[in-house]
Design an enzyme around this catalytic site. Structure first.
Site, PDB file in Angstrom:
ATOM      1  N   HIS A 144       5.205  99.828 -18.572  1.00 42.61           N
ATOM      2  CA  HIS A 144       5.293  99.102 -18.405  1.00 42.61           C
ATOM      3  C   HIS A 144       6.234  98.831 -18.143  1.00 42.61           C
ATOM      4  CE1 HIS A 144       6.643  94.934 -17.794  1.00 42.61           C
ATOM      5  NE2 HIS A 144       7.225  94.815 -18.989  1.00 42.61           N
ATOM      6  N   ASP A 155       3.122  93.135 -13.095  1.00 43.83           N
ATOM      7  CA  ASP A 155       3.747  94.355 -12.157  1.00 43.83           C
ATOM      8  C   ASP A 155       2.143  93.953 -11.087  1.00 43.83           C
ATOM      9  OD1 ASP A 155       5.897  95.145 -14.086  1.00 43.83           O
ATOM     10  OD2 ASP A 155       4.092  95.791 -14.859  1.00 43.83           O
TER      11      ASP A 155
HETATM   12  P1  NAX Z   1      12.612  86.243 -26.605  1.00 42.61           P
HETATM   13  O1  NAX Z   1      13.576  86.679 -26.597  1.00 42.61           O
HETATM   14  O2  NAX Z   1      13.245  84.583 -25.119  1.00 42.61           O
HETATM   15  O3  NAX Z   1      12.042  85.678 -27.112  1.00 42.61           O
HETATM   16  C1  NAX Z   1      11.372  86.316 -27.558  1.00 42.61           C
HETATM   17  C2  NAX Z   1      10.724  85.337 -28.944  1.00 42.61           C
HETATM   18  O4  NAX Z   1       9.834  86.293 -29.798  1.00 42.61           O
HETATM   19  C3  NAX Z   1      12.319  84.425 -30.116  1.00 42.61           C
HETATM   20  O5  NAX Z   1      11.629  83.628 -29.833  1.00 42.61           O
HETATM   21  C4  NAX Z   1      12.370  85.115 -31.141  1.00 42.61           C
HETATM   22  O6  NAX Z   1      12.592  84.553 -32.683  1.00 42.61           O
HETATM   23  C5  NAX Z   1      10.504  85.741 -31.286  1.00 42.61           C
HETATM   24  N1  NAX Z   1      10.370  87.129 -32.122  1.00 42.61           N
HETATM   25  C6  NAX Z   1      10.756  87.722 -32.550  1.00 42.61           C
HETATM   26  N2  NAX Z   1      10.173  88.906 -33.231  1.00 42.61           N
HETATM   27  C7  NAX Z   1       9.539  88.133 -34.120  1.00 42.61           C
HETATM   28  C8  NAX Z   1       7.994  88.394 -34.503  1.00 42.61           C
HETATM   29  N3  NAX Z   1       8.309  89.486 -36.169  1.00 42.61           N
HETATM   30  N4  NAX Z   1       7.145  87.534 -35.081  1.00 42.61           N
HETATM   31  C9  NAX Z   1       7.086  86.493 -34.120  1.00 42.61           C
HETATM   32  N5  NAX Z   1       8.061  86.368 -33.152  1.00 42.61           N
HETATM   33  C10 NAX Z   1       9.272  87.068 -33.164  1.00 42.61           C
HETATM   34  O7  NAX Z   1      12.325  86.654 -24.947  1.00 42.61           O
HETATM   35  P2  NAX Z   1      11.096  87.008 -23.915  1.00 42.61           P
HETATM   36  O8  NAX Z   1      11.351  86.385 -22.982  1.00 42.61           O
HETATM   37  O9  NAX Z   1      10.415  85.418 -24.138  1.00 42.61           O
HETATM   38  O10 NAX Z   1      10.099  88.792 -23.499  1.00 42.61           O
HETATM   39  C11 NAX Z   1       9.546  87.635 -24.701  1.00 42.61           C
HETATM   40  C12 NAX Z   1       8.754  89.675 -24.766  1.00 42.61           C
HETATM   41  O11 NAX Z   1       8.541  90.181 -23.598  1.00 42.61           O
HETATM   42  C13 NAX Z   1       9.657  90.197 -25.043  1.00 42.61           C
HETATM   43  O12 NAX Z   1       9.804  91.884 -25.819  1.00 42.61           O
HETATM   44  C14 NAX Z   1      10.184  91.000 -23.560  1.00 42.61           C
HETATM   45  O13 NAX Z   1      10.922  92.511 -23.231  1.00 42.61           O
HETATM   46  C15 NAX Z   1       8.894  91.018 -22.710  1.00 42.61           C
HETATM   47  N6  NAX Z   1       8.338  90.957 -21.468  1.00 42.61           N
HETATM   48  C16 NAX Z   1       7.613  91.465 -20.867  1.00 42.61           C
HETATM   49  C17 NAX Z   1       6.644  91.689 -19.473  1.00 42.61           C
HETATM   50  C18 NAX Z   1       5.673  92.327 -19.487  1.00 42.61           C
HETATM   51  O14 NAX Z   1       5.136  92.046 -18.087  1.00 42.61           O
HETATM   52  N7  NAX Z   1       4.499  93.223 -20.146  1.00 42.61           N
HETATM   53  C19 NAX Z   1       7.387  91.287 -19.060  1.00 42.61           C
HETATM   54  C20 NAX Z   1       8.238  89.909 -19.627  1.00 42.61           C
HETATM   55  C21 NAX Z   1       9.252  90.075 -20.757  1.00 42.61           C
HETATM   56  O15 NAX Z   1      10.633  90.658 -19.872  1.00 42.61           O
END
Ligand code: NAX
Length: 331
Positions: A187, A159
């Site tokens: 966030h 952000d």
């Molecule tokens: P994806 O859905 O592509 O990847 C998430 C991965 O986490 C998947 O491979 C899934 O299998 C895995 N996963 C689920 N449960 C798990 C567990 N218990 N232990 C280990 N791995 C697990 O999402 P992606 O686009 O990579 O985003 C990841 C996260 O970042 C989301 O929660 C998203 O909302 C968050 N974000 C946060 C941002 C920030 O600025 N703080 C910005 C970007 C993003 O939106």
């Protein structure tokens, strides 16, 4: 040669994970002369995909990469970890209640907190990226009481960088000449991007962003909503949420935390509130911080006007509500 640093990336098979691990292996997180060992954790349904990411890391022949562990075992993943970047989580799916998403993430972060506490290096630094990032970090803190609270943070640097990008575009200046914007709070779309202390360096002199933009109306409305809504705009354009910018911001966050912020400049980090700026203690809230020798310090003494106060309070209020919701999921 330096001793390798072990970095854990959870959600290693996901979108952000795929963008992040090569950046780490190239030295974008810890420096171009710092060897790293990568640990990647994901869940069983993603185990094959995670293996594929490991194969690509081997194929990339990164000189700094001294080892890769790809696992679905949280204990193995957390072993001797110095830096933990928590990207894995349960995403909100259409039609799901907020409470259901929170409940899934509470159980994930509760379990991973214990695994980190028991297996990570004693001085392990934690960055939570997965949403709801601030509250996931708070849960992790609650369930890893032996990890110092100073070591548990969440990502608002994306952000922050988005705010820098918007100012740079508007003024047609290099983004590296813009500094000291602030992201306050959560966030989420209630975050408050604040430019009241931000400056632009031009011809060796620093000028306030407010003076250069000379359009308070834009700064107080469109600029703020553009930064708040940027994640949604990326989804609309890409049909996928931001990944490369999120990965890059995670590297910036850790790099500045470990190696220090440049002189006279600060960055935004979600950290455990000590009551600074009237933000109630016990929340993970994004503040302006400077970092030195691996420790962050909240920048003190900034003047807060009424407009800012109101926005800072609203985002704090949302975090209080998230905290309550998270608590209710524990029973
Ligand atoms: P994806 O859905 O592509 O990847 C998430 C991965 O986490 C998947 O491979 C899934 O299998 C895995 N996963 C689920 N449960 C798990 C567990 N218990 N232990 C280990 N791995 C697990 O999402 P992606 O686009 O990579 O985003 C990841 C996260 O970042 C989301 O929660 C998203 O909302 C968050 N974000 C946060 C941002 C920030 O600025 N703080 C910005 C970007 C993003 O939106």
């Amino acid at each position: 040669e330096k001793e390798p640093i072990t970095v854990l990336v959870t959600g290693g098979a996901g979108q952000i994970g795929y963008a992040l691990v090569p950046m780490i292996a190239r030295g974008a997180m810890l420096g171009p002369d710092q060897p790293v060992i990568l640990h990647m954790l994901d869940i069983e349904p993603a185990a094959e995909a995670l293996k594929g990411v490991k194969m690509e890391l081997v194929d990339a022949a990164f000189p700094l990469l001294k080892g890769v562990v790809a696992t679905t075992d949280v204990v193995e993943a957390c072993k001797n970890v110095n830096i933990a970047v928590m990207v894995g989580g349960f995403p909100r799916k259409e039609g799901m209640e907020r409470k259901d998403v929170m409940s899934k993430n509470v159980s994930i972060y509760k379990a991973q907190a214990s695994a980190l506490e028991q297996n990570a290096a004693a001085d392990c630094k934690v960055l939570v990226v997965a949403n709801p990032a601030n509250t996931n970090a708070l849960i992790l803190k609650e369930f890893a009481p032996s990890i110092p609270e100073k070591n548990i943070t969440c990502l608002t640097r994306l952000d922050h960088n988005r705010a820098l990008g918007q100012i740079s575009e508007r003024l047609n200046v290099h983004v590296s000449d813009v500094k000291n914007v602030i992201i306050w709070g959560n966030h989420s779309s209630t975050q408050y991007p604040d430019v009241n202390h931000a400056t632009v360096t031009a011809n060796g002199a620093q000028k306030p962003v407010r003076e250069l933009v000379a359009d308070d109306n834009w700064l107080n409305s469109e600029f703020i909503t553009t930064v708040q809504q940027r994640g949604a705009a990326i989804i609309k354009a890409r049909k996928l949420s931001s990944a490369l910018s999120a990965a890059s911001a995670a590297c910036d966050h850790i790099r500045d935390w470990v190696l220090g912020t440049p002189k006279e400049s600060w960055v935004s980090m979600g950290v455990y509130s000590d009551g600074s700026y009237g933000v109630q203690p016990g929340l993970i809230y994004s503040f302006p911080v400077t970092c030195e020798k691996g420790d962050w310090t909240i920048v003190q003494g900034l003047k807060i006007d009424e407009f800012s106060r109101d926005k800072m309070d609203k985002t704090a209020q949302e975090l209080v509500e998230e905290k309550e919701l998270a608590k209710s999921c524990l029973n």
